[in-house]
Design a protein around this motif. Sequence first.
Motif, PDB file in Angstrom:
ATOM      1  N   HIS A   1      -3.517  -2.897  -4.166  1.00  0.00           N
ATOM      2  CA  HIS A   1      -3.919  -2.367  -2.861  1.00  0.00           C
ATOM      3  C   HIS A   1      -4.927  -1.243  -3.017  1.00  0.00           C
ATOM      4  CE1 HIS A   1      -0.755  -4.770  -0.903  1.00  0.00           C
ATOM      5  NE2 HIS A   1      -0.057  -4.484  -1.989  1.00  0.00           N
ATOM      6  N   HIS A   2      -5.929  -1.503  -3.864  1.00  0.00           N
ATOM      7  CA  HIS A   2      -7.073  -0.604  -4.096  1.00  0.00           C
ATOM      8  C   HIS A   2      -6.687   0.678  -4.836  1.00  0.00           C
ATOM      9  CE1 HIS A   2     -11.021  -1.749  -2.151  1.00  0.00           C
ATOM     10  NE2 HIS A   2     -10.273  -2.842  -2.042  1.00  0.00           N
TER      11      HIS A   2
ATOM     12  N   ASP B   1       6.198   3.703 -13.786  1.00  0.00           N
ATOM     13  CA  ASP B   1       6.998   4.335 -12.737  1.00  0.00           C
ATOM     14  C   ASP B   1       6.698   3.695 -11.379  1.00  0.00           C
ATOM     15  OD1 ASP B   1       7.938   5.980 -14.702  1.00  0.00           O
ATOM     16  OD2 ASP B   1       6.801   7.751 -14.096  1.00  0.00           O
ATOM     17  N   LEU B   2       7.672   3.807 -10.455  1.00  0.00           N
ATOM     18  CA  LEU B   2       7.522   3.243  -9.113  1.00  0.00           C
ATOM     19  C   LEU B   2       7.251   4.378  -8.136  1.00  0.00           C
ATOM     20  CD1 LEU B   2       7.694   0.445  -7.718  1.00  0.00           C
ATOM     21  CD2 LEU B   2      10.077   1.000  -7.145  1.00  0.00           C
ATOM     22  N   TYR B   3       6.108   4.299  -7.421  1.00  0.00           N
ATOM     23  CA  TYR B   3       5.655   5.382  -6.549  1.00  0.00           C
ATOM     24  C   TYR B   3       5.779   4.985  -5.077  1.00  0.00           C
ATOM     25  CZ  TYR B   3       3.680   7.993 -10.474  1.00  0.00           C
ATOM     26  OH  TYR B   3       3.525   8.715 -11.627  1.00  0.00           O
ATOM     27  N   PHE B   4       6.339   5.900  -4.283  1.00  0.00           N
ATOM     28  CA  PHE B   4       6.429   5.738  -2.830  1.00  0.00           C
ATOM     29  C   PHE B   4       5.531   6.797  -2.191  1.00  0.00           C
ATOM     30  CE2 PHE B   4      10.238   4.077  -4.645  1.00  0.00           C
ATOM     31  CZ  PHE B   4      10.740   3.095  -3.801  1.00  0.00           C
ATOM     32  N   SER B   5       4.505   6.370  -1.442  1.00  0.00           N
ATOM     33  CA  SER B   5       3.672   7.342  -0.721  1.00  0.00           C
ATOM     34  C   SER B   5       4.501   8.077   0.330  1.00  0.00           C
ATOM     35  CB  SER B   5       2.490   6.645  -0.054  1.00  0.00           C
ATOM     36  OG  SER B   5       1.618   6.112  -1.029  1.00  0.00           O
ATOM     37  N   ASN B   6       5.458   7.370   0.897  1.00  0.00           N
ATOM     38  CA  ASN B   6       6.458   7.949   1.802  1.00  0.00           C
ATOM     39  C   ASN B   6       7.610   6.950   1.872  1.00  0.00           C
ATOM     40  OD1 ASN B   6       5.767   6.081   4.235  1.00  0.00           O
ATOM     41  ND2 ASN B   6       3.808   7.060   3.720  1.00  0.00           N
TER      42      ASN B   6
ATOM     43  N   GLU C   1      -6.910   4.688 -12.100  1.00  0.00           N
ATOM     44  CA  GLU C   1      -5.797   4.591 -11.155  1.00  0.00           C
ATOM     45  C   GLU C   1      -5.675   5.871 -10.342  1.00  0.00           C
ATOM     46  OE1 GLU C   1      -1.368   2.868 -11.707  1.00  0.00           O
ATOM     47  OE2 GLU C   1      -1.800   4.644 -12.914  1.00  0.00           O
ATOM     48  N   CYS C   2      -5.506   5.714  -9.046  1.00  0.00           N
ATOM     49  CA  CYS C   2      -5.242   6.843  -8.151  1.00  0.00           C
ATOM     50  C   CYS C   2      -4.147   6.432  -7.165  1.00  0.00           C
ATOM     51  CB  CYS C   2      -6.491   7.246  -7.368  1.00  0.00           C
ATOM     52  SG  CYS C   2      -7.709   8.178  -8.313  1.00  0.00           S
ATOM     53  N   ILE C   3      -3.042   7.173  -7.148  1.00  0.00           N
ATOM     54  CA  ILE C   3      -1.947   6.909  -6.212  1.00  0.00           C
ATOM     55  C   ILE C   3      -1.703   8.178  -5.418  1.00  0.00           C
ATOM     56  CG2 ILE C   3       0.476   6.281  -5.962  1.00  0.00           C
ATOM     57  CD1 ILE C   3       0.295   4.693  -8.511  1.00  0.00           C
ATOM     58  N   ALA C   4      -1.748   8.042  -4.086  1.00  0.00           N
ATOM     59  CA  ALA C   4      -1.637   9.210  -3.212  1.00  0.00           C
ATOM     60  C   ALA C   4      -0.376   9.127  -2.365  1.00  0.00           C
ATOM     61  CB  ALA C   4      -2.863   9.303  -2.309  1.00  0.00           C
ATOM     62  N   GLU C   5       0.113  10.303  -1.965  1.00  0.00           N
ATOM     63  CA  GLU C   5       1.204  10.372  -1.006  1.00  0.00           C
ATOM     64  C   GLU C   5       0.662  10.954   0.291  1.00  0.00           C
ATOM     65  OE1 GLU C   5       3.380  13.070   0.211  1.00  0.00           O
ATOM     66  OE2 GLU C   5       2.026  14.648  -0.439  1.00  0.00           O
ATOM     67  N   GLY C   6       1.395  10.744   1.376  1.00  0.00           N
ATOM     68  CA  GLY C   6       0.994  11.235   2.690  1.00  0.00           C
ATOM     69  C   GLY C   6       1.674  10.417   3.770  1.00  0.00           C
ATOM     70  N   LEU C   7       1.566  10.892   4.986  1.00  0.00           N
ATOM     71  CA  LEU C   7       2.169  10.195   6.128  1.00  0.00           C
ATOM     72  C   LEU C   7       1.254  10.357   7.336  1.00  0.00           C
ATOM     73  CD1 LEU C   7       4.816   8.667   6.827  1.00  0.00           C
ATOM     74  CD2 LEU C   7       5.700  10.824   7.730  1.00  0.00           C
ATOM     75  N   PRO C   8       0.726   9.273   7.878  1.00  0.00           N
ATOM     76  CA  PRO C   8       0.885   7.860   7.523  1.00  0.00           C
ATOM     77  C   PRO C   8       0.360   7.554   6.106  1.00  0.00           C
ATOM     78  CG  PRO C   8      -0.144   8.096   9.681  1.00  0.00           C
ATOM     79  CD  PRO C   8      -0.158   9.439   9.053  1.00  0.00           C
ATOM     80  N   THR C   9       0.693   6.350   5.637  1.00  0.00           N
ATOM     81  CA  THR C   9       0.326   5.936   4.286  1.00  0.00           C
ATOM     82  C   THR C   9      -1.185   5.992   4.086  1.00  0.00           C
ATOM     83  OG1 THR C   9       2.239   4.458   4.175  1.00  0.00           O
ATOM     84  CG2 THR C   9       0.455   4.061   2.609  1.00  0.00           C
ATOM     85  N   PRO C  10      -1.653   6.727   3.054  1.00  0.00           N
ATOM     86  CA  PRO C  10      -3.105   6.810   2.816  1.00  0.00           C
ATOM     87  C   PRO C  10      -3.675   5.489   2.280  1.00  0.00           C
ATOM     88  CG  PRO C  10      -1.892   8.601   1.719  1.00  0.00           C
ATOM     89  CD  PRO C  10      -0.882   7.580   2.142  1.00  0.00           C
ATOM     90  N   GLN C  11      -4.939   5.277   2.571  1.00  0.00           N
ATOM     91  CA  GLN C  11      -5.688   4.152   2.017  1.00  0.00           C
ATOM     92  C   GLN C  11      -6.666   4.700   0.981  1.00  0.00           C
ATOM     93  OE1 GLN C  11      -4.777   0.976   2.999  1.00  0.00           O
ATOM     94  NE2 GLN C  11      -3.232   2.151   4.109  1.00  0.00           N
TER      95      GLN C  11
ATOM     96  N   SER D   1       0.817  -1.214   0.000  1.00  0.00           N
ATOM     97  CA  SER D   1       0.000   0.000   0.000  1.00  0.00           C
ATOM     98  C   SER D   1       0.848   1.260   0.000  1.00  0.00           C
ATOM     99  CB  SER D   1      -0.939   0.003   1.214  1.00  0.00           C
ATOM    100  OG  SER D   1      -0.187  -0.040   2.416  1.00  0.00           O
ATOM    101  N   ARG D   2       2.110   1.146   0.377  1.00  0.00           N
ATOM    102  CA  ARG D   2       3.009   2.304   0.423  1.00  0.00           C
ATOM    103  C   ARG D   2       3.834   2.457  -0.838  1.00  0.00           C
ATOM    104  NH1 ARG D   2       8.277   3.196   2.033  1.00  0.00           N
ATOM    105  NH2 ARG D   2       8.568   0.957   2.392  1.00  0.00           N
ATOM    106  N   VAL D   3       4.218   1.329  -1.477  1.00  0.00           N
ATOM    107  CA  VAL D   3       5.086   1.334  -2.661  1.00  0.00           C
ATOM    108  C   VAL D   3       4.398   0.545  -3.769  1.00  0.00           C
ATOM    109  CG1 VAL D   3       7.368   0.795  -3.577  1.00  0.00           C
ATOM    110  CG2 VAL D   3       7.094   1.342  -1.139  1.00  0.00           C
ATOM    111  N   SER D   4       4.230   1.151  -4.952  1.00  0.00           N
ATOM    112  CA  SER D   4       3.565   0.423  -6.026  1.00  0.00           C
ATOM    113  C   SER D   4       3.946   0.980  -7.386  1.00  0.00           C
ATOM    114  CB  SER D   4       2.035   0.478  -5.862  1.00  0.00           C
ATOM    115  OG  SER D   4       1.583   1.807  -5.929  1.00  0.00           O
ATOM    116  N   GLN D   5       3.847   0.103  -8.387  1.00  0.00           N
ATOM    117  CA  GLN D   5       4.109   0.483  -9.774  1.00  0.00           C
ATOM    118  C   GLN D   5       2.817   0.974 -10.403  1.00  0.00           C
ATOM    119  OE1 GLN D   5       6.171  -2.469 -12.269  1.00  0.00           O
ATOM    120  NE2 GLN D   5       4.768  -1.941 -13.928  1.00  0.00           N
TER     121      GLN D   5
END
Length: 339
Positions: A300-301, A199-204, A270-280, A190-194
Amino acid sequence: MGVAAPPPSSSPPSSSSLLLVLLVLSALGPFSTALEVPLDLPQPPTITLQSPKDYIVDPRESIVINCEAKGKPHPRFSWTRNGTHFDIDQEPKVRMKHNSGTLVVDISGEKAENYEGVFQCTARNEHGTAVSHNIVIRQSRSPLWSKERIDPIVVQEGVSLVLQCRPPAGLPPPVIFWMDNNFQRLPQNSRVSQALNGDLYFSNVRKEDTRSDYICYARFPHTQTIQQKQPITVKVLSQAPADDRKPTFLIPSGPSSTQLVLRGQVLELECIAEGLPTPQVSWTKVDGDLPANRTSFLHHHKMLRIINVSESDAGKYRCTAKNQLGSAHHNIQVTVRGG
């Protein structure tokens, strides 16, 4: 001496019985006539088989361009290429199958790109004509990845990060995956995904994300070749980590976007979000319900997939990213067109 009784005579049919027989014969009349119709009635041609509109061919194999049709008498076939007559008799490497319009191109000793173009098949008899759709022939390509120097990426713990793949454009587009030097797939969650773009995305980022072998691989399906990008080094600094923050979207950008999909195809949002803590991430359809039997959630949704799309799937979809500090929304207007 007794007299033998005469045999019983059949009584004449009543008028009601005669009427019933006449009604049955009248009802059967059209069917009995239909059964007597000859099976060899003249029929204009109808296309029964054709290659796909976008036809990507393997440069190592013969090219087979399908065109089959039925009709009485059996149709004659001809082809055009890029809008002009394609004279098969003048093409020593091309033959047409017997009683068929299907072309077979022997490209041994030839370049497949010599036969790229827009092909169209016509089937004719004296009762009519049928035409295939345009068939665009293109050779599969797996271009080389350009050499580049990638400087190490140094980031503070807790910030978001995107590692770009950006493979060379191939035909068809390559399959992308991320691995390490040992050809082990990099873990995703849920934190790291392609993303769909590769591209490879890290929410944090976390300290354990430090490594020197983030490698993007591109597999080109038709040529079965795999190419790799130069390894990417990421170093995560644990001093003064980033503060907690509510979600924002890395992709798509802005508050809303649009997407077009053809009827019968697969819709992927597709929706990929960043934030801390990791968003759902969660999904809704603003103006209706998601079709339960055709909907699935992947990565991971972060991805919504609907198969066998119909006009009823058009409308506004909303993805929501949420953590303890707040939430963010993105609306996607989906349009469905005929396939």
